[in-house]
Design a protein around this motif. Structure first.
Motif, PDB file in Angstrom:
ATOM      1  N   ILE A   1       0.824  -1.201   0.000  1.00 23.08           N
ATOM      2  CA  ILE A   1       0.000   0.000   0.000  1.00 23.08           C
ATOM      3  C   ILE A   1       0.865   1.262   0.000  1.00 23.08           C
ATOM      4  O   ILE A   1       0.504   2.268  -0.608  1.00 23.08           O
ATOM      5  CB  ILE A   1      -0.980  -0.020   1.194  1.00 23.08           C
ATOM      6  CG1 ILE A   1      -1.945  -1.200   1.059  1.00 23.08           C
ATOM      7  CG2 ILE A   1      -1.778   1.278   1.270  1.00 23.08           C
ATOM      8  CD1 ILE A   1      -2.914  -1.365   2.212  1.00 23.08           C
ATOM      9  N   SER A   2       2.021   1.186   0.643  1.00 26.35           N
ATOM     10  CA  SER A   2       2.915   2.349   0.647  1.00 26.35           C
ATOM     11  C   SER A   2       3.355   2.723  -0.766  1.00 26.35           C
ATOM     12  O   SER A   2       3.567   3.896  -1.073  1.00 26.35           O
ATOM     13  CB  SER A   2       4.141   2.066   1.511  1.00 26.35           C
ATOM     14  OG  SER A   2       4.839   0.919   1.030  1.00 26.35           O
TER      15      SER A   2
ATOM     16  N   VAL B   1      -3.364  -0.487   8.048  1.00 21.49           N
ATOM     17  CA  VAL B   1      -3.513   0.896   7.580  1.00 21.49           C
ATOM     18  C   VAL B   1      -4.148   1.710   8.703  1.00 21.49           C
ATOM     19  O   VAL B   1      -5.131   1.275   9.313  1.00 21.49           O
ATOM     20  CB  VAL B   1      -4.401   0.981   6.319  1.00 21.49           C
ATOM     21  CG1 VAL B   1      -4.766   2.421   6.005  1.00 21.49           C
ATOM     22  CG2 VAL B   1      -3.696   0.343   5.121  1.00 21.49           C
ATOM     23  N   GLU B   2      -3.595   2.890   8.961  1.00 22.61           N
ATOM     24  CA  GLU B   2      -4.170   3.779   9.962  1.00 22.61           C
ATOM     25  C   GLU B   2      -5.223   4.680   9.326  1.00 22.61           C
ATOM     26  O   GLU B   2      -5.016   5.194   8.219  1.00 22.61           O
ATOM     27  CB  GLU B   2      -3.082   4.656  10.588  1.00 22.61           C
ATOM     28  CG  GLU B   2      -2.117   3.899  11.492  1.00 22.61           C
ATOM     29  CD  GLU B   2      -1.140   4.830  12.180  1.00 22.61           C
ATOM     30  OE1 GLU B   2      -1.445   6.038  12.291  1.00 22.61           O
ATOM     31  OE2 GLU B   2      -0.076   4.356  12.602  1.00 22.61           O
ATOM     32  N   GLU B   3      -6.345   4.837  10.021  1.00 21.52           N
ATOM     33  CA  GLU B   3      -7.414   5.698   9.507  1.00 21.52           C
ATOM     34  C   GLU B   3      -6.903   7.126   9.326  1.00 21.52           C
ATOM     35  O   GLU B   3      -6.226   7.678  10.190  1.00 21.52           O
ATOM     36  CB  GLU B   3      -8.603   5.683  10.465  1.00 21.52           C
ATOM     37  CG  GLU B   3      -9.812   6.432   9.935  1.00 21.52           C
ATOM     38  CD  GLU B   3     -11.032   6.284  10.817  1.00 21.52           C
ATOM     39  OE1 GLU B   3     -12.040   6.952  10.535  1.00 21.52           O
ATOM     40  OE2 GLU B   3     -10.973   5.503  11.794  1.00 21.52           O
ATOM     41  N   GLY B   4      -7.211   7.709   8.166  1.00 16.97           N
ATOM     42  CA  GLY B   4      -6.809   9.080   7.891  1.00 16.97           C
ATOM     43  C   GLY B   4      -5.390   9.245   7.384  1.00 16.97           C
ATOM     44  O   GLY B   4      -4.964  10.364   7.072  1.00 16.97           O
ATOM     45  N   SER B   5      -4.648   8.150   7.259  1.00 23.36           N
ATOM     46  CA  SER B   5      -3.261   8.209   6.774  1.00 23.36           C
ATOM     47  C   SER B   5      -3.247   8.327   5.253  1.00 23.36           C
ATOM     48  O   SER B   5      -4.262   8.088   4.582  1.00 23.36           O
ATOM     49  CB  SER B   5      -2.509   6.954   7.192  1.00 23.36           C
ATOM     50  OG  SER B   5      -3.048   5.808   6.540  1.00 23.36           O
TER      51      SER B   5
ATOM     52  N   TYR C   1      -4.436   5.199   3.765  1.00 24.70           N
ATOM     53  CA  TYR C   1      -5.891   5.037   3.903  1.00 24.70           C
ATOM     54  C   TYR C   1      -6.601   5.575   2.661  1.00 24.70           C
ATOM     55  O   TYR C   1      -7.454   4.895   2.072  1.00 24.70           O
ATOM     56  CB  TYR C   1      -6.329   5.773   5.161  1.00 24.70           C
ATOM     57  CG  TYR C   1      -7.815   5.849   5.427  1.00 24.70           C
ATOM     58  CD1 TYR C   1      -8.466   4.826   6.109  1.00 24.70           C
ATOM     59  CD2 TYR C   1      -8.556   6.970   5.053  1.00 24.70           C
ATOM     60  CE1 TYR C   1      -9.828   4.916   6.406  1.00 24.70           C
ATOM     61  CE2 TYR C   1      -9.908   7.066   5.343  1.00 24.70           C
ATOM     62  CZ  TYR C   1     -10.537   6.037   6.013  1.00 24.70           C
ATOM     63  OH  TYR C   1     -11.877   6.123   6.305  1.00 24.70           O
ATOM     64  N   TYR C   2      -6.236   6.773   2.255  1.00 22.84           N
ATOM     65  CA  TYR C   2      -6.870   7.382   1.076  1.00 22.84           C
ATOM     66  C   TYR C   2      -6.377   6.748  -0.216  1.00 22.84           C
ATOM     67  O   TYR C   2      -7.149   6.578  -1.165  1.00 22.84           O
ATOM     68  CB  TYR C   2      -6.618   8.894   1.078  1.00 22.84           C
ATOM     69  CG  TYR C   2      -7.273   9.591   2.244  1.00 22.84           C
ATOM     70  CD1 TYR C   2      -8.656   9.725   2.311  1.00 22.84           C
ATOM     71  CD2 TYR C   2      -6.514  10.070   3.312  1.00 22.84           C
ATOM     72  CE1 TYR C   2      -9.271  10.339   3.396  1.00 22.84           C
ATOM     73  CE2 TYR C   2      -7.121  10.694   4.401  1.00 22.84           C
ATOM     74  CZ  TYR C   2      -8.497  10.821   4.435  1.00 22.84           C
ATOM     75  OH  TYR C   2      -9.114  11.423   5.513  1.00 22.84           O
ATOM     76  N   ALA C   3      -5.101   6.359  -0.246  1.00 24.34           N
ATOM     77  CA  ALA C   3      -4.549   5.738  -1.452  1.00 24.34           C
ATOM     78  C   ALA C   3      -5.214   4.397  -1.736  1.00 24.34           C
ATOM     79  O   ALA C   3      -5.466   4.055  -2.897  1.00 24.34           O
ATOM     80  CB  ALA C   3      -3.037   5.557  -1.303  1.00 24.34           C
ATOM     81  N   LEU C   4      -5.511   3.648  -0.680  1.00 25.76           N
ATOM     82  CA  LEU C   4      -6.164   2.353  -0.862  1.00 25.76           C
ATOM     83  C   LEU C   4      -7.556   2.533  -1.457  1.00 25.76           C
ATOM     84  O   LEU C   4      -7.941   1.812  -2.394  1.00 25.76           O
ATOM     85  CB  LEU C   4      -6.254   1.620   0.478  1.00 25.76           C
ATOM     86  CG  LEU C   4      -6.976   0.268   0.456  1.00 25.76           C
ATOM     87  CD1 LEU C   4      -6.318  -0.692  -0.523  1.00 25.76           C
ATOM     88  CD2 LEU C   4      -7.014  -0.339   1.859  1.00 25.76           C
TER      89      LEU C   4
ATOM     90  N   LYS D   1      -5.578  -4.247  12.614  1.00 27.61           N
ATOM     91  CA  LYS D   1      -5.201  -2.861  12.287  1.00 27.61           C
ATOM     92  C   LYS D   1      -5.496  -2.499  10.826  1.00 27.61           C
ATOM     93  O   LYS D   1      -4.904  -1.582  10.272  1.00 27.61           O
ATOM     94  CB  LYS D   1      -3.730  -2.609  12.621  1.00 27.61           C
ATOM     95  CG  LYS D   1      -3.426  -2.728  14.115  1.00 27.61           C
ATOM     96  CD  LYS D   1      -2.017  -2.290  14.442  1.00 27.61           C
ATOM     97  CE  LYS D   1      -1.772  -2.350  15.961  1.00 27.61           C
ATOM     98  NZ  LYS D   1      -0.386  -1.939  16.307  1.00 27.61           N
ATOM     99  N   ARG D   2      -6.443  -3.221  10.220  1.00 26.07           N
ATOM    100  CA  ARG D   2      -6.871  -2.885   8.860  1.00 26.07           C
ATOM    101  C   ARG D   2      -8.023  -1.884   8.958  1.00 26.07           C
ATOM    102  O   ARG D   2      -9.198  -2.235   8.838  1.00 26.07           O
ATOM    103  CB  ARG D   2      -7.291  -4.144   8.097  1.00 26.07           C
ATOM    104  CG  ARG D   2      -6.122  -5.004   7.661  1.00 26.07           C
ATOM    105  CD  ARG D   2      -6.579  -6.241   6.945  1.00 26.07           C
ATOM    106  NE  ARG D   2      -6.698  -7.374   7.856  1.00 26.07           N
ATOM    107  CZ  ARG D   2      -7.134  -8.578   7.496  1.00 26.07           C
ATOM    108  NH1 ARG D   2      -7.511  -8.793   6.251  1.00 26.07           N
ATOM    109  NH2 ARG D   2      -7.203  -9.555   8.370  1.00 26.07           N
ATOM    110  N   CYS D   3      -7.651  -0.630   9.191  1.00 30.10           N
ATOM    111  CA  CYS D   3      -8.646   0.434   9.362  1.00 30.10           C
ATOM    112  C   CYS D   3      -8.916   1.084   8.008  1.00 30.10           C
ATOM    113  O   CYS D   3      -8.409   2.168   7.704  1.00 30.10           O
ATOM    114  CB  CYS D   3      -8.148   1.457  10.375  1.00 30.10           C
ATOM    115  SG  CYS D   3      -7.723   0.743  11.981  1.00 30.10           S
TER     116      CYS D   3
END
Length: 360
Positions: free
Chosen positions: A89-90, A125-129, A132-135, A168-170
């Protein structure tokens, strides 16, 4: 720049040399027909797919080596065959990387006469990171590209058994569900984060499994976007101590913030389980609270193990709930791990597992 040139060259190469591998050329045409009820099968390779119940299968997600024979056969049965989509995801936070990855997957799907893609990431993925938006953007852009380039194609996304930041899959589950065709809910590995006592438990306890679908539905996700995924495997746990009540205490193996996890056990196929239960200490036992079967056995060193798994009795009520909740369908991880031999007992056990997908 090099990446873009590589993708461009692959497009030219594929379009110039791809030849239909099927005996009948029409079998290379993508499947576009929608089925009212989805039976979604993950295939990890080999030739056991020849023994699947093809009267039921609607989609096969190919997680093994590409098999043109499988594609041709599935198409002859009106079933879709879709790619596996996996990427850090990064990496896809960068728009250019995301576009290159999507272009590559569309090109590959076309060259292999596939009918879509199953996106399987399962990363924290952390919410709001930015991730998060890229996914969310990845799913939306992948779906748009596949629908545009391969009309009638299917894009699915694999999600945890619960939307509550499991492992932690937010993710932005609502936006992702709106963007793609299906969410495959992995209703298994539900002990990946054990917060209480480190003990062996069911892979997918009934009430816990069904409550999680209510969580998804409360988020206003369309039930027709949800496919229930079931485990055709179990977990073999070494018991550090077995209590008089039959509780198996397991090693502490932490995972993503939890002190214990099912990583203390080893995944075992239904094929192995059906053989092992016959030579176990206890034979098949049933847990009324978790609504799941299990058994204990001793290994060659004399150590006691406890095995939790799913069988038709535990699967049937889950399959019934698929219909009562109005979900899109059902599926499993994975289609290859039943016993497809000609041995009569094995044939019966395998038929019962397939039939359980339609309920009791």
């Amino acid at each position: 720049m090099f990446r873009c040139l590589l993708v461009l060259w692959s497009i030219i190469l594929v379009r110039g040399t791809t030849v239909c591998p099927c005996e009948r050329p029409e079998l290379c045409q993508q499947v576009r027909d929608e089925r009212d009820f989805e039976v979604f099968v993950f295939d990890v390779g080999g030739k056991t797919w020849k023994s699947y119940n093809w009267s039921m299968v609607t989609t096969v997600a190919t997680f093994g080596k590409y098999d043109a024979e499988l594609m041709c056969h599935a198409h002859s049965k009106g079933a879709r065959v879709v790619l596996k989509g996996d990427v850090p995801i990064s990496y896809i936070v960068d728009q250019e990387n995301r576009t290159a990855w999507i272009t590559e997957k569309v090109t590959l799907a076309k060259s292999q006469f596939m009918d879509g893609i199953n996106i399987d990431l399962e990363q924290a993925v952390e919410e709001g990171s930015p991730e998060y938006y890229a996914l969310t953007d990845l799913v939306k852009e992948t779906t748009e590209a596949f629908h545009r380039e391969i009309p009638g194609s299917q894009v699915s996304f694999d999600v945890a058994w619960s939307p509550k930041c499991i492992d932690k899959r937010c993710y932005d589950y609502v936006a992702i569900a709106e963007s793609c065709d299906l969410l495959f809910v992995m209703s298994y590995d539900e002990q990946s984060q054990i917060m209480g006592d480190c003990i062996a438990m069911a892979n997918a306890p009934l009430s816990q499994t069904l409550n999680a679908y209510d969580q998804y539905l409360k988020m206003k996700i369309d039930p027709k976007k949800l496919v229930m995924g079931l485990p055709w495997y179990g977990y073999d746990y070494l018991c550090l101590n077995l209590s008089q009540e039959g509780t198996c205490f397991i090693a502490k193996v932490p995972f993503r913030g939890a002190p214990c996890s099912d990583a203390a056990g080893r995944q075992k196929t239904y094929k192995w389980i059906m053989k092992q239960v016959n030579v176990s200490m206890t034979g098949r036992l049933w847990d009324n609270e978790q609504q799941a079967p299990y058994f204990n056995y001793k290994d060659q060193k004399g150590q006691i193990h406890q095995v939790w798994y799913d069988d038709p009795q535990s699967i049937c009520p889950k399959a019934d709930s698929v219909k009562s909740k109005g979900l899109r369908g059902i599926g499993m991880w994975n289609g290859n791990i039943l016993d497809y031999s000609d041995e009569p007992v094995a044939r019966q056990q395998t038929a019962l597992m397939w039939n359980a997908l339609l309920g009791c």
